[in-house]
Scaffold this motif. Structure first.
Motif, PDB file in Angstrom:
ATOM      1  N   GLY A 328       0.756  -1.176   0.033  1.00 29.53           N
ATOM      2  CA  GLY A 328      -0.034  -0.018  -0.121  1.00 29.53           C
ATOM      3  C   GLY A 328       0.832   1.156  -0.005  1.00 29.53           C
ATOM      4  O   GLY A 328       0.221   2.330   0.656  1.00 29.53           O
ATOM      5  N   LEU A 329       2.135   1.192  -0.231  1.00 34.44           N
ATOM      6  CA  LEU A 329       2.993   2.395  -0.540  1.00 34.44           C
ATOM      7  C   LEU A 329       3.526   2.461  -1.818  1.00 34.44           C
ATOM      8  O   LEU A 329       3.121   1.660  -2.712  1.00 34.44           O
ATOM      9  N   ASN A 330       4.004   3.655  -2.021  1.00 33.48           N
ATOM     10  CA  ASN A 330       4.805   3.894  -3.299  1.00 33.48           C
ATOM     11  C   ASN A 330       6.140   4.715  -2.995  1.00 33.48           C
ATOM     12  O   ASN A 330       6.472   4.909  -1.939  1.00 33.48           O
ATOM     13  N   LEU A 331       6.772   4.756  -4.021  1.00 35.61           N
ATOM     14  CA  LEU A 331       8.440   5.154  -3.740  1.00 35.61           C
ATOM     15  C   LEU A 331       8.626   6.706  -3.066  1.00 35.61           C
ATOM     16  O   LEU A 331       9.240   6.859  -2.357  1.00 35.61           O
ATOM     17  N   GLU A 332       7.467   7.300  -3.641  1.00 32.39           N
ATOM     18  CA  GLU A 332       7.296   8.855  -2.980  1.00 32.39           C
ATOM     19  C   GLU A 332       7.328   8.852  -1.627  1.00 32.39           C
ATOM     20  O   GLU A 332       7.864   9.328  -0.791  1.00 32.39           O
ATOM     21  N   LEU A 333       6.308   8.077  -1.261  1.00 33.80           N
ATOM     22  CA  LEU A 333       5.966   7.729   0.321  1.00 33.80           C
ATOM     23  C   LEU A 333       7.212   7.132   0.954  1.00 33.80           C
ATOM     24  O   LEU A 333       7.268   7.764   2.214  1.00 33.80           O
ATOM     25  N   TYR A 334       7.836   6.034   0.471  1.00 36.54           N
ATOM     26  CA  TYR A 334       8.798   5.504   1.125  1.00 36.54           C
ATOM     27  C   TYR A 334      10.039   6.306   1.484  1.00 36.54           C
ATOM     28  O   TYR A 334      10.627   6.394   2.314  1.00 36.54           O
ATOM     29  N   THR A 335      10.376   7.317   0.272  1.00 35.98           N
ATOM     30  CA  THR A 335      11.484   8.364   0.549  1.00 35.98           C
ATOM     31  C   THR A 335      11.162   9.145   1.482  1.00 35.98           C
ATOM     32  O   THR A 335      12.015   9.467   2.239  1.00 35.98           O
ATOM     33  N   GLN A 336       9.992   9.492   1.797  1.00 30.84           N
ATOM     34  CA  GLN A 336       9.444  10.600   2.586  1.00 30.84           C
ATOM     35  C   GLN A 336       9.691   9.956   4.083  1.00 30.84           C
ATOM     36  O   GLN A 336       9.981  10.568   5.037  1.00 30.84           O
ATOM     37  N   PHE A 337       9.252   8.886   4.402  1.00 30.54           N
ATOM     38  CA  PHE A 337       9.100   8.162   5.626  1.00 30.54           C
ATOM     39  C   PHE A 337      10.487   7.785   5.995  1.00 30.54           C
ATOM     40  O   PHE A 337      10.969   7.675   7.117  1.00 30.54           O
ATOM     41  N   THR A 338      11.282   7.402   5.161  1.00 29.31           N
ATOM     42  CA  THR A 338      12.765   7.071   5.661  1.00 29.31           C
ATOM     43  C   THR A 338      13.839   8.088   5.383  1.00 29.31           C
ATOM     44  O   THR A 338      15.145   7.935   5.964  1.00 29.31           O
ATOM     45  N   GLY A 339      13.528   8.987   4.603  1.00 26.31           N
ATOM     46  CA  GLY A 339      14.513  10.249   4.508  1.00 26.31           C
ATOM     47  C   GLY A 339      15.521   9.716   3.311  1.00 26.31           C
ATOM     48  O   GLY A 339      16.370  10.497   3.323  1.00 26.31           O
ATOM     49  N   GLN A 340      15.483   8.665   2.745  1.00 22.65           N
ATOM     50  CA  GLN A 340      16.427   8.352   1.522  1.00 22.65           C
ATOM     51  C   GLN A 340      15.861   8.869   0.302  1.00 22.65           C
ATOM     52  O   GLN A 340      14.759   8.864   0.170  1.00 22.65           O
ATOM     53  N   SER A 341      16.869   9.171  -0.471  1.00 25.93           N
ATOM     54  CA  SER A 341      16.568   9.660  -1.854  1.00 25.93           C
ATOM     55  C   SER A 341      16.572   8.388  -2.895  1.00 25.93           C
ATOM     56  O   SER A 341      17.052   7.204  -2.459  1.00 25.93           O
ATOM     57  N   VAL A 342      15.960   8.701  -4.014  1.00 31.96           N
ATOM     58  CA  VAL A 342      15.999   7.593  -5.082  1.00 31.96           C
ATOM     59  C   VAL A 342      17.289   7.342  -5.183  1.00 31.96           C
ATOM     60  O   VAL A 342      17.751   6.157  -5.682  1.00 31.96           O
ATOM     61  N   GLU A 343      18.290   8.217  -5.589  1.00 29.74           N
ATOM     62  CA  GLU A 343      19.846   8.022  -5.902  1.00 29.74           C
ATOM     63  C   GLU A 343      20.463   7.214  -4.713  1.00 29.74           C
ATOM     64  O   GLU A 343      21.213   6.342  -5.026  1.00 29.74           O
ATOM     65  N   THR A 344      20.072   7.531  -3.437  1.00 28.12           N
ATOM     66  CA  THR A 344      20.671   6.577  -2.376  1.00 28.12           C
ATOM     67  C   THR A 344      20.289   5.366  -2.627  1.00 28.12           C
ATOM     68  O   THR A 344      21.201   4.313  -2.369  1.00 28.12           O
ATOM     69  N   LEU A 345      18.962   4.974  -3.041  1.00 28.65           N
ATOM     70  CA  LEU A 345      18.483   3.471  -3.192  1.00 28.65           C
ATOM     71  C   LEU A 345      19.410   3.017  -4.383  1.00 28.65           C
ATOM     72  O   LEU A 345      19.609   1.914  -4.095  1.00 28.65           O
ATOM     73  N   LYS A 346      19.416   3.670  -5.236  1.00 27.69           N
ATOM     74  CA  LYS A 346      20.158   3.198  -6.419  1.00 27.69           C
ATOM     75  C   LYS A 346      21.652   2.920  -6.271  1.00 27.69           C
ATOM     76  O   LYS A 346      21.772   1.801  -6.499  1.00 27.69           O
ATOM     77  N   GLU A 347      22.163   3.696  -5.431  1.00 22.53           N
ATOM     78  CA  GLU A 347      23.573   3.370  -4.910  1.00 22.53           C
ATOM     79  C   GLU A 347      23.618   2.206  -4.184  1.00 22.53           C
ATOM     80  O   GLU A 347      24.638   1.342  -4.159  1.00 22.53           O
ATOM     81  N   GLN A 348      22.696   1.954  -3.422  1.00 20.50           N
ATOM     82  CA  GLN A 348      22.520   0.552  -2.520  1.00 20.50           C
ATOM     83  C   GLN A 348      22.494  -0.523  -3.341  1.00 20.50           C
ATOM     84  O   GLN A 348      23.032  -1.753  -2.932  1.00 20.50           O
ATOM     85  N   PHE A 349      21.690  -0.444  -4.415  1.00 19.03           N
ATOM     86  CA  PHE A 349      21.365  -1.421  -5.385  1.00 19.03           C
ATOM     87  C   PHE A 349      22.801  -2.011  -6.282  1.00 19.03           C
ATOM     88  O   PHE A 349      22.829  -2.842  -6.665  1.00 19.03           O
ATOM     89  N   LYS A 350      23.560  -0.999  -6.368  1.00 20.35           N
ATOM     90  CA  LYS A 350      24.588  -1.184  -7.330  1.00 20.35           C
ATOM     91  C   LYS A 350      25.432  -2.378  -7.137  1.00 20.35           C
ATOM     92  O   LYS A 350      25.863  -2.948  -8.264  1.00 20.35           O
TER      93      LYS A 350
END
Length: 431
Positions: A328-350
């Motif tokens: 029931g979430l989306n990426l925008e809400l997730y980044t708001q809740f966690t304080g992580q940016s999309v770029e930070t997530l991508k770096e973690q996936f790398k």
């Protein structure tokens, strides 16, 4: 009609030189004219009726070049890729070297290609033994989990909060006496022992009584997602409104009948143990398959192009978004809740993305080295398995795959699976 050649300029980069025959260029210019003449505004002529010679006299044949290129380039590039046998993994950078009426079209395409893999030893790989046996403690924990699912949460009117209780609290956090954003909550449900709050917070709620207010002192972790709070001491003013405690059902035959179709607790326990053993066997199989691929990857030499890693990162991000949607979430809400940016997530996936791309390339190289093929019978069997899992007709699944152009994707995945089967078959588990 067309000639193509290529030159390797870097490890994973080639320059493709393509020459398209003048006859084909003329056809492209004809098609371009038919397209642009519909919009040409020439006094005395209706749109689409301007003679070609007059159009070129007024606007110049050069005005057709871009539209002709849009028509000629995709087909010529695709044919050149097929002729030379290169395997692009990114869009090409195209430079036009010659485009004139009556002359051949010559262009160069600089493109990143799938890298060459130099395989190391991939047979006789030794996988470290790992214990996947089902322990009695694990069976007991699973039964306890089932027991807790049947628990009734009952209000506690007297006494104090204990570990495992479910509380309802108000809280507000302060750093250096100043309230910080996101640090306030009212009528918040908190399970004590869930470790969902900052370390130390829940432990200090233990012992509070109904209606009690208390200052809870904690320190944010050094790697906290909100950088401005990381490592800082904070005070939370907490008020306890409610507490509930689990009333667990007795573990007996009645419990077994309530949670299953079994008549006795012994039958339920045996079934739980059987299911756990089946899952453990699958876990063991996956462990061995993953291990042999990792070992083969470590022994191979391959330079993974950054663009392939970036593509895998994007796929991981799409999968992550899909998993969020199930919650029931989306990426925008997730980044708001966690304080992580999309770029930070991508770096973690790398890191995982690069590992997966490398592994896929190595397994593909093994399939090529071993001349592994996939028959139509193999594809039929795979479609039958898919149909059974989806509870649909196999012919319907095949029609759907063909409509999506996914049959070759199924073939590729089966070929890679066969390659991993070969690695496993030729490996051994060592203590």
């Amino acid at each position: 009609m067309m000639k193509a050649s290529f030159e390797k300029v870097e490890a994973n980069k080639v320059v493709l030189t393509v020459e398209v025959d003048s006859t084909k260029v003329a056809e492209g210019l004809d098609q371009a004219f038919k397209k642009v003449v519909k919009k040409a505004n020439v006094p005395g002529f209706r749109k689409g009726k301007v003679p070609r010679a007059l159009f070129e006299q007024r606007f110049g044949v050069e005005s057709l070049y871009q539209d002709a290129l849009d028509i000629l380039l995709p087909e010529a590039y695709e044919a050149a890729v097929a002729e030379t046998g290169i395997e692009p993994v990114d869009r090409p950078e195209v430079d036009i070297e010659q485009l004139e009426q009556g002359q051949a079209l010559i262009f160069k395409a600089t493109v990143i290609v799938k890298p060459e893999v130099k395989l190391g030893d991939y047979k006789g790989l030794e996988v470290a033994e790992k214990d996947f046996s089902v322990k009695a403690e694990a069976v007991s924990e699973e039964l306890t989990r089932m027991q807790k699912q049947q628990a009734v949460w009952e209000p506690v009117e007297e006494g104090t909060v204990a570990q495992g209780d479910r509380t309802v609290i108000d809280f507000e956090g302060f750093v250096d006496g100043v309230a910080f954003e996101g640090g306030k909550g009212e009528q918040y449900s908190l399970d004590i022992g869930s470790n969902s709050f900052i370390p130390g917070f829940e432990d200090q709620v233990v012992g509070m009584g109904l209606g009690e207010e208390k200052d809870v002192e904690v320190t944010f972790p050094e790697e906290y997602h909100a950088v401005d709070l990381a490592g800082k001491a904070a005070t939370f003013r907490v008020k306890l409104h409610e507490m509930k405690r689990q009333n667990l059902p007795e573990m007996n035959d009645d419990f077994a009948q309530d949670v299953s179709d079994f008549e006795t607790l012994a039958e339920l326990q045996a079934d739980v143990e059987k299911n756990m053993a089946e899952r453990a066997e699958k876990d063991k199989e996956n462990y061995i398959r993953t291990s042999v691929v990792d070992l083969a990857s470590e022994k191979a030499e391959v330079e993974v192009p950054a663009v392939m890693v970036d593509g895998e990162v994007e796929q991981m991000l799409r999968n992550f978004e899909q998993n969020l949607s199930y919650q029931g979430l989306n990426l925008e809400l997730y980044t708001q809740f966690t304080g992580q940016s999309v770029e930070t997530l991508k770096e973690q996936f790398k890191v995982d993305a690069e590992k997966k791309v490398r592994a896929d390339l190595v397994v593909e190289a093994v399939a090529k080295a071993e001349n592994i093929e996939v028959s139509e019978e193999d594809i039929d069997q795979e479609i039958a398995i898919m149909a059974e899992e989806m509870k649909r007709d196999a012919a319907e699944i095949r029609t759907l795959l063909e409509a999506q152009g996914s049959i070759e994707q199924v073939r590729t995945q089966l070929r890679l699976k066969k390659a991993v089967d070969l690695l496993v078959l030729n490996s051994k588990v060592t203590a």
